[in-house]
Design an enzyme around this catalytic site. Structure first.
Site, PDB file in Angstrom:
ATOM      1  N   THR A  82       0.879  -1.159   0.000  1.00 24.94           N
ATOM      2  CA  THR A  82       0.000   0.000   0.000  1.00 24.94           C
ATOM      3  C   THR A  82       0.916   1.208   0.000  1.00 24.94           C
ATOM      4  O   THR A  82       1.770   1.361   0.877  1.00 24.94           O
ATOM      5  CB  THR A  82      -0.956   0.007   1.198  1.00 24.94           C
ATOM      6  OG1 THR A  82      -1.785   1.159   1.118  1.00 24.94           O
ATOM      7  CG2 THR A  82      -0.225  -0.005   2.521  1.00 24.94           C
ATOM      8  N   ALA A 148     -10.256  -1.042  -6.241  1.00 25.65           N
ATOM      9  CA  ALA A 148     -10.514  -1.934  -7.373  1.00 25.65           C
ATOM     10  C   ALA A 148     -11.810  -2.705  -7.159  1.00 25.65           C
ATOM     11  O   ALA A 148     -12.498  -3.048  -8.128  1.00 25.65           O
ATOM     12  CB  ALA A 148      -9.339  -2.893  -7.555  1.00 25.65           C
ATOM     13  N   SER A 149     -12.150  -2.979  -5.926  1.00 26.25           N
ATOM     14  CA  SER A 149     -13.410  -3.666  -5.627  1.00 26.25           C
ATOM     15  C   SER A 149     -14.593  -2.848  -6.116  1.00 26.25           C
ATOM     16  O   SER A 149     -15.548  -3.383  -6.699  1.00 26.25           O
ATOM     17  CB  SER A 149     -13.538  -3.912  -4.124  1.00 26.25           C
ATOM     18  OG  SER A 149     -12.437  -4.645  -3.626  1.00 26.25           O
ATOM     19  N   HIS A 229      -9.514 -12.203  -7.581  1.00 28.24           N
ATOM     20  CA  HIS A 229      -9.628 -11.697  -6.215  1.00 28.24           C
ATOM     21  C   HIS A 229     -11.016 -11.951  -5.649  1.00 28.24           C
ATOM     22  O   HIS A 229     -12.011 -12.018  -6.384  1.00 28.24           O
ATOM     23  CB  HIS A 229      -9.328 -10.189  -6.213  1.00 28.24           C
ATOM     24  CG  HIS A 229      -9.118  -9.615  -4.858  1.00 28.24           C
ATOM     25  ND1 HIS A 229     -10.139  -9.038  -4.134  1.00 28.24           N
ATOM     26  CD2 HIS A 229      -8.012  -9.532  -4.079  1.00 28.24           C
ATOM     27  CE1 HIS A 229      -9.662  -8.616  -2.972  1.00 28.24           C
ATOM     28  NE2 HIS A 229      -8.380  -8.902  -2.910  1.00 28.24           N
ATOM     29  N   ASP A 310      -9.095  -6.065 -14.182  1.00 24.47           N
ATOM     30  CA  ASP A 310      -8.673  -5.731 -12.823  1.00 24.47           C
ATOM     31  C   ASP A 310      -7.152  -5.857 -12.773  1.00 24.47           C
ATOM     32  O   ASP A 310      -6.611  -6.954 -12.669  1.00 24.47           O
ATOM     33  CB  ASP A 310      -9.342  -6.687 -11.832  1.00 24.47           C
ATOM     34  CG  ASP A 310      -8.819  -6.519 -10.408  1.00 24.47           C
ATOM     35  OD1 ASP A 310      -8.095  -5.535 -10.142  1.00 24.47           O
ATOM     36  OD2 ASP A 310      -9.130  -7.378  -9.559  1.00 24.47           O
ATOM     37  N   ASN A 339      -4.759   0.167  -9.145  1.00 31.16           N
ATOM     38  CA  ASN A 339      -4.651   0.925  -7.893  1.00 31.16           C
ATOM     39  C   ASN A 339      -3.345   1.712  -7.862  1.00 31.16           C
ATOM     40  O   ASN A 339      -2.274   1.128  -7.679  1.00 31.16           O
ATOM     41  CB  ASN A 339      -4.698  -0.008  -6.686  1.00 31.16           C
ATOM     42  CG  ASN A 339      -6.059  -0.595  -6.447  1.00 31.16           C
ATOM     43  OD1 ASN A 339      -7.063  -0.093  -6.945  1.00 31.16           O
ATOM     44  ND2 ASN A 339      -6.120  -1.673  -5.683  1.00 31.16           N
TER      45      ASN A 339
END
Length: 516
Positions: A82, A148-149, A229, A310, A339
């Site tokens: 992250t 991304a979700s 995912h 994705d 992301n």
């Protein structure tokens, strides 16, 4: 707190954060706390009277920081990175200080306009086709979603509405969908000149008429790789549609291929189902596998099946020319997401998403009450039409700060350095006969395991995370259990890789002792 107190304590907080980063090596990546720890540190009720900032500030370490998992510790190797950086933090400070809710252009012109530019910058940086650009005269557009979700769910909902609309019009799903008169007429009123760019009232009026018939939902079927995912499963669950996971193989590096999808579509149509949506993953969570986007697109586009990519983790790497293969085939997709908050030093949340035809998606998300109307809505972008929520943060600020502070070359150097560290670790694993690498090393991720039964690797991971000197998480691919080491922190060096390997080897001896 008045402005003078804010100046004083704000500077203290900046120092606190800088000190945290400077001393993060002195901590362990995983805190030594148990669920419910906080009830011994805080009262059961909120204070009736105000407290001094000094008292609040004094509780930060024991309540928050000491019990935090330190994602930016040089020995944190779990999940995926992250991102964070000082320019990104400053961007968040300004965003919080301005505090706009940028749901329409008028609600914050700079919030909207800067996002238009930044998403175009990102698209060009990773090599997306020009059709996705806000500047392009076509119907494509970019937006910054939360995660991304969110992007996967937004794309699925738009795809679901498209499927219902086309099916209700009697369109053959085996025909050349993009060339059909029905589809062309369907979108004549919904062109790029809607509220996403320089619009027409007709687009808004057309959008109001779209209300998907839920009776068709049980027949809809979406597809993804068996390595996709968990957020893809969740999107299907929330949308009330079937999600079919298509099997990959170790021999194909766990990549989903077009021929596998084509066979599944044929089989499902024979059962009376309606294929409508495919998620291709570029950089899967277990092994960083890359689905064959080009071959999937050649199946999806003629059929009118929405293809979403994705690329949450791996997409950032496409800023480097040598990794530009990660965006191959995107000329055939309907939507794409990655992301920036994973690798591009922009802190959470910042998840750019692009649409081939934003007006198509907008038609399903547009709700236009009087209190949100404004005099510029036919000539300006209103991002509320391309997301689930109404409110939105000024996310583009921190991306703007980071890109200008680092430059593309600085971001490329950062990504390349993390890939080099991953290869350094992979070389250590490959040289030890006790271990094997079950999936190809890709970008900043190395998958490894002890040879033999899964139990040995499971034991090793348990010892590693109980030890707390480094932090890893596991994954499985086709019942093969393995450990993942992802390069996550900007502070990780070659010495930290050697340290991690030393810890792993030391604990491996204990695994073998227990087995013997």
């Amino acid at each position: 707190m008045d402005s003078q107190e804010f100046r004083k304590h704000g500077k203290e907080m900046i120092d606190f954060v800088a000190d945290y980063w400077d001393t993060i090596r002195e901590r362990q990546p995983l805190p030594d706390v148990q669920p419910g720890y906080i009830w011994n540190l805080m009262p059961n009720e909120a204070p009736k009277e105000k407290e001094t900032w000094e008292a609040i500030f004094g509780d930060l370490n024991k309540v928050v920081v000491d019990a935090n998992t330190h994602w930016h510790h040089p020995h944190f190797f779990a999940y995926y990175p992250t991102a964070n950086s000082y320019p990104a933090i400053l961007g968040d400070i300004l965003s919080a200080g301005l505090a706009p809710i940028g749901f329409t252009w008028k609600s914050s012109p700079s919030c909207t306009e800067l996002e238009l530019v930044i998403t175009d910058w990102f698209a060009k940086m990773i090599g997306l086709p020009s059709m996705f650009l806000n500047q392009d005269p076509g119907p494509g557009a970019g937006i910054i979603q939360c995660t991304a979700s969110d992007s996967t769910l937004v794309a699925l909902l738009a795809a679901r509405a498209r499927a219902v609309k086309l099916h209700s019009q009697g369109q053959s799903w085996m025909g050349k969908l993009w060339k059909s008169d029905i589809v062309n007429k369907s979108w004549q009123l919904i062109q790029k000149h809607s509220s996403i760019s320089n619009g027409s009232q007709a687009a808004h009026d057309s959008a109001k008429m779209i209300n998907p018939d839920s009776s068709l939902f049980p027949r809809l079927v979406a597809y993804c790789s068996d390595q996709a995912h968990s957020s893809v499963d969740k999107a299907a669950l929330l949308a009330g549609v079937k999600m079919r996971k298509l099997q990959t193989s170790r021999g194909s590096n766990y990549s989903l291929k077009g021929e596998t999808l084509a066979a599944a579509i044929k089989e499902d149509r024979a059962q009376g189902l309606i294929p409508f949506y495919v998620v291709a993953t570029v950089g899967t969570t277990p092994t960083c596998a890359v689905d064959d986007v080009a071959s999937l697109g050649k199946i999806c586009q003629p059929e009118g099946i929405w293809l979403h990519v994705d690329a949450a983790y791996a997409g950032s790497a496409a800023v480097c020319p040598e990794y530009r293969y990660l965006t191959a085939g995107t000329e055939l997709v309907d939507s794409f997401n990655f992301n920036a908050h994973k690798w591009l030093l922009v802190n959470f949340d910042c998840s750019p998403m692009w649409f081939r035809d934003a007006t198509e998606a907008e038609a399903y998300f547009s709700v236009d009450p009087l209190y949100l109307k404004h005099e510029h809505q036919n000539t300006a972008a209103d991002y509320r039409h391309l997301q689930i929520g109404l409110g939105r943060r000024f996310r583009s600020l921190k991306a703007w700060f980071v890109i200008r502070s680092m430059g593309i070359s600085g971001l490329q150097t950062h990504i390349r350095s993390m890939c080099v560290l991953a290869q350094r670790f992979a070389d250590l694993v490959a040289a030890d006969s006790r271990f094997e690498i079950p999936a190809p090393v890709h970008l900043g991720l190395v998958c490894f395991r002890l040879k033999g039964e899964n139990a040995a690797s499971e034991k090793l991971l348990k010892l590693i995370n109980e030890d707390r000197r480094i932090h890893l998480v596991p994954a499985k691919a086709h019942d093969i259990y393995f450990l993942r080491l992802a390069i996550c922190s900007t502070k990780t060096t070659s010495d930290d890789i050697l340290f991690a390997w030393k810890v792993i080897c030391e604990l491996t001896e204990r695994v073998h002792e227990d087995i013997i």
